[in-house]
Design a protein around this motif. Structure first.
Motif, mmCIF file in Angstrom:
data_model
loop_
_atom_site.group_PDB
_atom_site.id
_atom_site.type_symbol
_atom_site.label_atom_id
_atom_site.label_comp_id
_atom_site.label_asym_id
_atom_site.label_seq_id
_atom_site.Cartn_x
_atom_site.Cartn_y
_atom_site.Cartn_z
ATOM 1 N N ILE A 168 -3.569 -3.741 -93.743
ATOM 2 C CA ILE A 168 -2.972 -2.486 -93.276
ATOM 3 C C ILE A 168 -3.866 -1.890 -92.196
ATOM 4 N N TYR A 169 -3.263 -1.442 -91.130
ATOM 5 C CA TYR A 169 -3.972 -0.731 -90.068
ATOM 6 C C TYR A 169 -3.288 0.614 -89.853
ATOM 7 N N THR A 170 -4.080 1.668 -89.821
ATOM 8 C CA THR A 170 -3.538 3.008 -89.590
ATOM 9 C C THR A 170 -4.354 3.713 -88.517
ATOM 10 N N SER A 171 -3.669 4.251 -87.533
ATOM 11 C CA SER A 171 -4.278 5.108 -86.519
ATOM 12 C C SER A 171 -3.551 6.440 -86.562
ATOM 13 N N ALA A 172 -4.296 7.532 -86.679
ATOM 14 C CA ALA A 172 -3.648 8.834 -86.880
ATOM 15 C C ALA A 172 -4.389 9.929 -86.134
ATOM 16 N N ALA A 173 -3.654 11.018 -85.911
ATOM 17 C CA ALA A 173 -4.235 12.189 -85.252
ATOM 18 C C ALA A 173 -3.572 13.445 -85.789
ATOM 19 N N PHE A 174 -4.290 14.544 -85.664
ATOM 20 C CA PHE A 174 -3.803 15.846 -86.123
ATOM 21 C C PHE A 174 -4.078 16.878 -85.032
ATOM 22 N N ALA A 175 -3.126 17.791 -84.875
ATOM 23 C CA ALA A 175 -3.335 18.938 -83.985
ATOM 24 C C ALA A 175 -2.579 20.129 -84.557
ATOM 25 N N ASN A 176 -3.135 21.322 -84.369
ATOM 26 C CA ASN A 176 -2.410 22.520 -84.784
ATOM 27 C C ASN A 176 -2.535 23.609 -83.738
ATOM 28 N N SER A 177 -1.776 24.674 -83.921
ATOM 29 C CA SER A 177 -1.750 25.757 -82.933
ATOM 30 C C SER A 177 -2.972 26.651 -83.015
ATOM 31 N N ALA A 178 -3.860 26.399 -83.996
ATOM 32 C CA ALA A 178 -5.119 27.142 -84.072
ATOM 33 C C ALA A 178 -6.232 26.449 -83.292
ATOM 34 N N GLY A 179 -5.944 25.269 -82.751
ATOM 35 C CA GLY A 179 -6.929 24.580 -81.929
ATOM 36 C C GLY A 179 -7.608 23.391 -82.578
ATOM 37 N N GLN A 180 -7.278 23.085 -83.828
ATOM 38 C CA GLN A 180 -7.862 21.906 -84.455
ATOM 39 C C GLN A 180 -7.216 20.641 -83.885
ATOM 40 N N ALA A 181 -8.035 19.660 -83.504
ATOM 41 C CA ALA A 181 -7.525 18.391 -82.967
ATOM 42 C C ALA A 181 -8.509 17.292 -83.348
ATOM 43 N N VAL A 182 -8.054 16.339 -84.166
ATOM 44 C CA VAL A 182 -8.921 15.261 -84.643
ATOM 45 C C VAL A 182 -8.117 13.965 -84.689
ATOM 46 N N GLU A 183 -8.824 12.837 -84.691
ATOM 47 C CA GLU A 183 -8.166 11.549 -84.766
ATOM 48 C C GLU A 183 -9.069 10.544 -85.484
ATOM 49 N N GLY A 184 -8.467 9.479 -85.974
ATOM 50 C CA GLY A 184 -9.237 8.450 -86.667
ATOM 51 C C GLY A 184 -8.380 7.237 -86.928
ATOM 52 N N ARG A 185 -8.999 6.176 -87.415
ATOM 53 C CA ARG A 185 -8.266 4.970 -87.747
ATOM 54 C C ARG A 185 -8.976 4.240 -88.884
ATOM 55 N N THR A 186 -8.225 3.425 -89.579
ATOM 56 C CA THR A 186 -8.778 2.714 -90.725
ATOM 57 C C THR A 186 -8.026 1.410 -90.917
ATOM 58 N N ALA A 187 -8.667 0.464 -91.598
ATOM 59 C CA ALA A 187 -8.043 -0.815 -91.924
ATOM 60 C C ALA A 187 -8.356 -1.149 -93.373
ATOM 61 N N GLU A 188 -7.421 -1.857 -94.029
ATOM 62 C CA GLU A 188 -7.597 -2.225 -95.428
ATOM 63 C C GLU A 188 -7.036 -3.622 -95.645
ATOM 64 N N ALA A 189 -7.662 -4.371 -96.547
ATOM 65 C CA ALA A 189 -7.172 -5.687 -96.935
ATOM 66 C C ALA A 189 -7.200 -5.785 -98.447
ATOM 67 N N ALA A 190 -6.285 -6.582 -99.011
ATOM 68 C CA ALA A 190 -6.256 -6.759 -100.460
ATOM 69 C C ALA A 190 -5.633 -8.101 -100.796
ATOM 70 N N LEU A 191 -6.125 -8.691 -101.874
ATOM 71 C CA LEU A 191 -5.522 -9.889 -102.450
ATOM 72 C C LEU A 191 -5.357 -9.643 -103.939
ATOM 73 N N ASP A 192 -4.146 -9.890 -104.439
ATOM 74 C CA ASP A 192 -3.815 -9.657 -105.839
ATOM 75 C C ASP A 192 -3.011 -10.851 -106.314
ATOM 76 N N GLY A 193 -3.529 -11.584 -107.313
ATOM 77 C CA GLY A 193 -2.824 -12.774 -107.750
ATOM 78 C C GLY A 193 -2.980 -13.042 -109.229
ATOM 79 N N ILE A 194 -2.027 -13.802 -109.778
ATOM 80 C CA ILE A 194 -2.108 -14.238 -111.161
ATOM 81 C C ILE A 194 -2.009 -15.756 -111.219
ATOM 82 N N ALA A 195 -2.552 -16.302 -112.287
ATOM 83 C CA ALA A 195 -2.378 -17.708 -112.622
ATOM 84 C C ALA A 195 -1.800 -17.766 -114.029
ATOM 85 N N ARG A 196 -0.954 -18.756 -114.290
ATOM 86 C CA ARG A 196 -0.267 -18.822 -115.585
ATOM 87 C C ARG A 196 -0.470 -20.184 -116.228
ATOM 88 N N ALA A 197 -0.813 -20.156 -117.533
ATOM 89 C CA ALA A 197 -0.989 -21.380 -118.312
ATOM 90 C C ALA A 197 -0.259 -21.227 -119.634
#
Length: 486
Positions: A168-197
């Motif tokens: 997953i890749y996310t790039s985001a930003a925020f701004a408001n009418s009070a003057g706050q303005a910030v941005e950032g990005r993040t990445a995530e990886a995952a593996l989820d598995g089962i084995a059956r016997a």
């Protein structure tokens, strides 16, 4: 399809454009906050030991919340053209005029710089994008995910396998009418598995900020060992048992703590067990929410919330004493506190929820107590705890957990993916799955924690981008109320 990470500044520009549109459409008295985010998720699924699905989706969403004349309304769009953004502002302005009065409106986040965890170079305040961001994970292609699936399947040694690998890749930003303005990005990886016997399932899962850190062969071998060791289970009578919960099971404990315990809205409404300043847990228990990755690993979350409040490490429990709960601006105002940076699109309804919780692992012992023999189904982080168990159960995973009483956080659910009877530190037999009914805070109460594993393992949750860092836990008592078979 790989994620487009060349969009630096694009979301911040979108957010700023919407703020200007609000001024022109609704007038200077309107207060507005805007979040724009680009989310690219790719998923490789496998079943019957073969990949059967490879999908990817990339969407840019703009969300607006407007406050005018004591009323609040919100809206969102994925149409980011000039006409699409104007339509969003116009229909939100129409909605705010028809909305009921909002006497609990907490106001806008003022201009505030972002923070960087002490675990990263350049600690302190900064406005940059990286925050430990791993570009290789964001750019991962289907072949890289397939390679980890292949290694998982091969390591299972012929057992039937199923699961997924995602990035997953996310790039985001925020701004408001009070003057706050910030941005950032993040990445995530995952593996989820089962084995059956022969009807016995073994699980292995791992999340992280780097796909390179996820070894499919290690996870596949672990899942297969659990599946083989879980064959021919016995049934045990209901009762209270000493238990070792492996990290997968502890992650469920943390998830329910986040949703119902350390939730600022539940706390404000007195529906949470949390009592600030009270000794509610064993002194060995410390729990933090760590969205910026204070250990130097890639940050699991964005450095700000959907109200533009900068995020930082939040200590929820220290040495058994409850120190804080997660707040957005609304829940914080209700109890006279400050926002902790946990606002989300649905936090007004469900409350602010910590999404990067970590139960601190115990310091490693000076001398290893691990037996030299093959540990079989026991995860490495749980082996020392099992070695100290007199008679009890080793539990891999909990699932289908439901809240019976939110105030005391009594949960009912089932064990899953492997349970074993332990006597004098040795695994005696596999055990059939059992139902439990247990207050999670009481299970970790004073004198109830007999040991904590030396490693916190990052595990994916049901929701994309949510991760919990959990060690194994040795608990004095867990209330098993019946067999899953009847």
């Amino acid at each position: 399809m790989t994620a487009d990470i060349s969009r630096t500044g694009a979301e911040l520009e979108l957010a700023a454009r919407v703020v200007e549109l609000v001024r022109s459409v609704a007038g200077p008295a309107a207060e507005a906050e805007v979040v724009a985010w680009h989310n690219a998720e790719a998923l490789t699924r496998f079943a019957n030991s073969a990949i059967h699905q490879n999908v990817a989706d990339a969407t840019t969403t703009v969300r607006l919340r407007m406050h005018l004349d004591g009323r609040t309304a919100g809206g969102s769009t994925t149409i980011t053209s000039a006409d699409g953004l104007r339509a969003l502002v116009e229909r939100t302005a129409d909605a705010v005029r028809l909305s009921p009065a909002d006497p609990t409106w907490p106001g806008l986040t003022p201009p505030s710089p972002l923070h960087v965890s002490a675990g990263h170079p350049g600690s302190g305040e900064r406005s940059g994008l990286d925050f430990g961001f791993d570009e290789a994970t964001a750019r991962a292609d289907p072949a890289e995910r397939a390679a980890r699936v292949r290694d998982f399947v091969r390591a299972a040694g012929g057992l039937e396998t199923a699961g997924f690998c995602r990035t997953i890749y996310t790039s985001a930003a925020f701004a408001n009418s009070a003057g706050q303005a910030v941005e950032g990005r993040t990445a995530e990886a995952a593996l989820d598995g089962i084995a059956r016997a022969n009807g016995s399932d073994g699980v292995a899962r791992l999340a992280g900020g780097r796909l390179a850190d996820i070894d499919g062969a290690v996870l596949g071998a672990r899942a297969a060992a659990k599946a083989r060791a879980g064959e021919r289970p016995i049934e045990l009578p209901p009762g209270r048992y000493e238990v070792v919960l492996e990290p997968e099971a502890v992650a469920d404990v943390l998830s329910n703590f986040a949703m119902f315990g350390f939730n600022g809205k539940a706390f404000a409404q007195r529906q949470s067990f949390a009592e600030l300043g009270a000794e509610q847990f064993d002194p060995s228990v410390t729990i933090v929410d760590d969205p910026l990755g204070s250990r130097g690993e890639p940050a699991p979350g964005l450095p700000f919330d959907t109200e533009g409040t900068p995020r930082a490490t939040l200590v929820l429990v220290r040495d058994g004493v409850t120190k804080a709960v997660a707040h957005d601006r609304r829940s914080a105002a209700e109890v006279g506190a400050e926002s902790t940076g946990h606002a989300a699109p649905d936090s007004r309804t469900w409350g602010p929820i910590a999404t990067s919780m970590r139960l601190e692992a115990a310091p490693p012992a000076t001398e290893s107590v691990l037996p030299p023999a093959d540990p079989g189904p026991t995860a490495e982080s749980a082996r020392p705890l099992v070695a100290h168990m007199e008679r009890g159960l080793l539990i891999t995973d909990l699932w289908y957990t439901r809240v019976l009483d939110p105030k005391s956080l009594v949960i009912t659910g089932l064990t899953r993916n492997g349970v074993w009877l332990v006597e004098d530190g040795e695994i005696i037999a596999a055990v059939g799955n059992m139902r439990f009914t247990q207050s999670y805070p009481q299970a970790l109460g004073i004198g109830m924690v007999r040991g904590i594993g030396a490693e916190s393992v990052l595990l994916p949750d049901r929701w994309s981008g949510v991760r919990y860092a959990a060690p194994a836990l040795h608990l004095a008592s867990w209330n098993l109320t019946g067999n899953a078979s009847g």
